[in-house]
Enzyme design. Structure first.
Site, PDB file in Angstrom:
ATOM      1  N   ILE A  20       0.823  -1.206   0.000  1.00 41.99           N
ATOM      2  CA  ILE A  20       0.000   0.000   0.000  1.00 41.99           C
ATOM      3  C   ILE A  20       0.860   1.260   0.000  1.00 41.99           C
ATOM      4  CG2 ILE A  20      -1.611   1.348   1.401  1.00 41.99           C
ATOM      5  CD1 ILE A  20      -2.841  -1.348   2.307  1.00 41.99           C
ATOM      6  N   ASN A  92       2.152   5.401   7.129  1.00 42.32           N
ATOM      7  CA  ASN A  92       1.714   4.084   6.689  1.00 42.32           C
ATOM      8  C   ASN A  92       2.444   2.943   7.398  1.00 42.32           C
ATOM      9  OD1 ASN A  92       0.436   2.179   4.610  1.00 42.32           O
ATOM     10  ND2 ASN A  92       2.626   1.852   4.265  1.00 42.32           N
ATOM     11  N   SER A 144      -5.107   3.372   9.547  1.00 38.30           N
ATOM     12  CA  SER A 144      -5.789   2.547  10.540  1.00 38.30           C
ATOM     13  C   SER A 144      -6.068   1.176   9.933  1.00 38.30           C
ATOM     14  CB  SER A 144      -7.072   3.253  11.002  1.00 38.30           C
ATOM     15  OG  SER A 144      -7.756   2.485  11.962  1.00 38.30           O
ATOM     16  N   TYR A 158      -3.165  -5.422  18.014  1.00 33.81           N
ATOM     17  CA  TYR A 158      -3.099  -4.671  16.759  1.00 33.81           C
ATOM     18  C   TYR A 158      -4.327  -3.783  16.599  1.00 33.81           C
ATOM     19  CZ  TYR A 158      -2.986  -3.924  11.670  1.00 33.81           C
ATOM     20  OH  TYR A 158      -2.976  -3.361  10.409  1.00 33.81           O
ATOM     21  N   LYS A 162      -4.770   0.430  16.238  1.00 32.30           N
ATOM     22  CA  LYS A 162      -5.408   1.082  15.100  1.00 32.30           C
ATOM     23  C   LYS A 162      -6.581   1.952  15.541  1.00 32.30           C
ATOM     24  CE  LYS A 162      -2.630  -0.397  11.964  1.00 32.30           C
ATOM     25  NZ  LYS A 162      -1.774   0.521  11.203  1.00 32.30           N
TER      26      LYS A 162
END
Length: 255
Positions: A20, A92, A144, A158, A162
């Site tokens: 990404i 990111n 996120s 995790y 986020k």
């Protein structure tokens, strides 16, 4: 005259050696931005930057660990030294650690907290100080996840980080808006990347349980990212956009 909407903008994208982050960096550069591409792995950062340069774009690789505050400051300084200013931050870089809650170990929690929360917090802080100094405004985007919205087995730590990033963005609206800095988050769902495709069942599994019939591509996520840091979203701040093909509406487990 140019119709590239990011001409004159300078962006830092972390964790952009592949997946990404790379696609966001590539699209920003193709639209005229001068890009500082970061990855913890030097070879990945250099290869990714070279690939973007081959497309006639401006991209400079800076390898290093963005959970380290001294390196974060170096990254910001490098953008200013190389391109004269900093206007866009896309945080990111992140890490996913899996584990059942009752067995989860302190070292795993520290690892995921250090990069996902601590690193993003201080990248945002150092960049905001620079953007405030310039007096030109800017845009920030935090990455996120749908796991910050919906419970997901073995991802308690995790998902917590986020969700924390989304609250960070909301909180910073109060502190950054007076400097014309917008800050938003994207919450990707299942996405086809080099890492996820290592699982031979990933595409079939997520195609079956995603209402739109397939997981996202990196381009799908990058398209949303570019919107949030473009002039088209100049009056949007403190928001989170879920990009998941409808998965959070139904939330079936992949297990």
């Amino acid at each position: 005259m140019t119709d590239k909407k990011f001409t004159g903008q300078v962006a830092i994208i972390t964790g952009a050696g592949q997946g990404i982050g790379f696609e966001i960096a590539r699209q920003l550069a193709l639209e005229g931005a001068s890009v500082i591409l970061n990855d913890i792995h030097e070879a990945l950062a250099i290869n990714a930057s070279t690939e973007i340069q081959k497309q006639g774009c401006i991209c400079h690789a800076v390898a290093g660990d963005v959970s380290n505050v001294e390196f974060i400051q170096h990254l910001v300084d490098e953008a200013v030294d190389k391109f004269g200013k900093l206007t866009i931050i896309i945080a990111n870089a992140g890490i996913t650690t899996f584990g059942e809650f009752l067995d989860y170990q302190p070292e795993s929690l520290k690892q995921v907290m250090d990069l996902n929360l601590y690193g993003t917090f201080f990248l945002t802080q150092k960049a905001a100080i620079q953007i405030k100094k310039q007096g030109l405004g800017g845009s920030m985007l935090l990455m996120s996840s749908v796991t910050g919205h919906q419970a997901h087995k073995n991802l308690a730590a995790y998902g917590m980080t986020k969700a924390g990033l989304e609250m960070l963005a909301k909180s910073l609206v109060v502190e950054l808006s007076e400097y014309s800095i917008t800050i938003n988050t994207i919450a990707p769902g299942a996405t086809l990347t080099e890492r996820t495709l290592m699982d031979s069942e990933y595409l079939a599994t997520w195609s079956r349980i995603t209402p739109l019939g397939k997981p996202a591509t990196v381009a799908d996520i990058a398209n949303a990212a570019l919107f949030f840091v473009s002039p088209a979203s100049r009056h949007i701040t403190g928001q989170s956009l879920v990009v998941d093909g409808g998965w959070t509406a139904t939330s079936p487990s992949p297990y």
